[in-house]
Design an enzyme around this catalytic site. Structure first.
Site, PDB file in Angstrom:
ATOM      1  N   GLN A 185     -37.095  21.424   2.186  1.00  0.00           N
ATOM      2  CA  GLN A 185     -36.991  20.555   2.745  1.00  0.00           C
ATOM      3  C   GLN A 185     -37.540  20.185   3.110  1.00  0.00           C
ATOM      4  OE1 GLN A 185     -32.360  19.557   2.740  1.00  0.00           O
ATOM      5  NE2 GLN A 185     -32.583  18.645   4.758  1.00  0.00           N
ATOM      6  N   CYS A 191     -32.735  15.842   1.836  1.00  0.00           N
ATOM      7  CA  CYS A 191     -31.620  16.246   0.964  1.00  0.00           C
ATOM      8  C   CYS A 191     -30.833  15.225  -0.272  1.00  0.00           C
ATOM      9  CB  CYS A 191     -30.042  16.828   1.591  1.00  0.00           C
ATOM     10  SG  CYS A 191     -28.961  15.547   2.273  1.00  0.00           S
ATOM     11  N   HIS A 211     -23.996  16.875   3.631  1.00  0.00           N
ATOM     12  CA  HIS A 211     -25.031  16.847   3.063  1.00  0.00           C
ATOM     13  C   HIS A 211     -25.278  17.355   1.557  1.00  0.00           C
ATOM     14  CE1 HIS A 211     -28.598  19.469   2.380  1.00  0.00           C
ATOM     15  NE2 HIS A 211     -27.812  20.615   1.499  1.00  0.00           N
TER      16      HIS A 211
END
Length: 472
Positions: A277, A283, A419
């Protein structure tokens, strides 16, 4: 940082640039099959590879002007079912506009002013198969070139006092880190700052290591010169822990049978390669596309790498590199009509104008569902239906190298999720249960891009935000 260490670091930074240039010199002229061989800039095969890399660079760039190679810094080749070229070059902006010129040529002159040229240093890996007349760009990694002025930062001699063993060990580790991850710093002050951060991060990794209850190894990673705040800002997703933003999703139907002892969708063809990324909090997009790739494979038998950039550009419910939610992403994909392939809508790592075309849709979804928060039920559903979009607290991930991570809760608050990842399987190593987690920080992170987390105690909130698209 003590004064002796401060004086030492500048000499190490200077030595670093010399060692990088010198690396590989021992192989020059050797004819070892499969070994890298240094190349002169006049090599005809190298020239072809450079032109190909230049062309692919410009196709992937969204800049108005054509860029071309201004200098070849180093080059080598390796004979592996063809020729694999590894080329480090400087690339500069030319005065030619893409819309006006069909082919890159030396007639495209560089901007005379250095501030307009914005030179980059790029590493390209090109695989050329001459008998098939086929070339492939295996790797492209670019960063801004360090100006000649900032290269003059090292003008300090070592102190007459002998440095301590600890300071030399630290500097050696820092130098190795800079070489491995191709780090350069713009000034003396910046180099000293990054060394201080690196030193503090080593201590944090040592604490994680001493208190971890699994088999994980923590230490130097490509994030070791970033503060916790910088790491969070560049790579994590602050929206995930804002529970008031979460949309209620339809609950999933439970799996029809109990979970097998272990499962890994990589072994069944439903998982694409690890992606990167970059310095973008996207993410959420990688987690969702990974899930849809698996669902599409389950439905059609075809594994298609899907576009995260489409979501970064076209998902109006999320905030691109500023973060997003899987629940929003599913809804955005439904509204758009599907996802294009990675090839048709390639990743740039920053938001740009939406360029989605319904004619290029490669996969679609019909709805999305939320999974149970029971890990056994998650495992059973995953084994029966495909990889699962999930999220977790990523604090321990900054310094993770390998093994099964089992941090203390104080380091991994399950309510501070930041995340998004992809659960692709689970199993045991030497009796220790784990989740196999596909990450989106490149293959040079963790175990070939994967993170392994202890399974069974709802660790780091891994069970709190599991979801999947539905393809009818």
């Amino acid at each position: 940082m003590d004064m002796k260490l401060s004086r030492c670091v500048l000499v190490f930074v200077l030595a670093l640039s010399c060692s990088v240039r010198a690396s590989g010199a021992d192989t020059e002229g050797l004819e070892i099959p499969g070994a890298p061989l240094n190349l002169p800039v006049t090599d005809p095969g190298l020239e072809k590879a450079v032109r190909f890399a230049e062309e692919r660079y410009n196709i992937g760039s969204n800049g108005v002007h054509i860029r071309r190679v201004s200098r070849i810094i180093s080059a080598s080749k390796q004979l592996v079912k063809g020729v694999r070229y590894s080329i480090t070059v400087e690339i500069g902006k030319t005065q030619c506009k893409k819309a006006e010129v069909l082919h890159i040529s030396e007639a495209c002159e560089f901007f005379p002013e250095s501030q307009k040229q914005k030179t980059e240093v790029c590493l390209f890996e090109v695989w050329d198969i001459p008998w098939q007349n086929k070339s492939t760009l295996l790797k492209q990694k670019c960063q801004p070139a360090v100006s000649k002025e900032t290269q003059k930062i090292v003008r300090v001699s070592l102190s007459r006092d002998k440095p301590t063993k600890e300071s030399l060990e630290l500097l050696t580790k820092f130098k190795d880190f800079m070489v491995k991850y191709n780090r350069t710093y713009s000034s003396q002050e910046e180099a000293e700052k990054r060394l201080r951060i690196f030193q503090q991060n080593l201590k944090t990794a040592e604490v994680l290591q001493s208190l971890d209850k699994g088999t994980a190894e923590y230490g130097v990673t490509k994030f070791s010169d970033l503060t916790e705040d910088e790491f969070r800002l560049m790579y994590l997703n602050p929206l995930l822990n804002q529970w008031s933003l979460q949309k209620k999703m339809k609950p999933v139907t439970s799996a029809s049978k109990a979970a097998p002892e272990s499962w890994d969708w990589r072994e069944h063809g439903a998982v694409s390669q690890v992606k990167d990324q970059g310095m973008c909090g996207s993410c959420w997009a990688f987690s969702v596309t990974g899930n849809i790739e698996g669902q599409w494979y389950k439905k059609t038998g075809q594994l298609v790498s899907l576009s995260e950039q489409e979501l970064v550009d076209c998902d109006k419910l999320d905030q691109a590199c500023g973060g997003g939610l899987p629940s929003n992403a599913y809804e955005a994909i439904e509204n758009l009509g599907g996802l294009e392939t990675e090839t048709d809508y390639s990743y740039t790592g920053h938001k740009q104008s939406c360029d989605f075309s319904t004619r290029k849709v490669a996969a679609y979804i019909n709805s999305s569902v939320e999974l149970s928060k029971d890990e056994n039920e998650i495992a059973a559903w995953l084994a029966e239906n495909g990889p699962v979009s999930a999220a977790l607290n990523a604090f321990a991930m900054q310094f993770y190298r390998k093994g099964i991570s089992h941090p203390l809760k104080i380091f991994c608050n399950p309510w501070m999720i930041d995340h998004a990842v992809l659960l692709v399987g689970y199993g045991e190593r030497n009796g220790i249960p784990f989740w196999s987690i596909k990450n989106s920080w490149g293959e040079d992170y963790g175990e070939q891009g994967y993170y392994y987390l202890y399974k069974g105690s709802r660790l780091c909130g891994i069970n709190k935000m599991c979801s999947s698209a539905v393809v009818n």
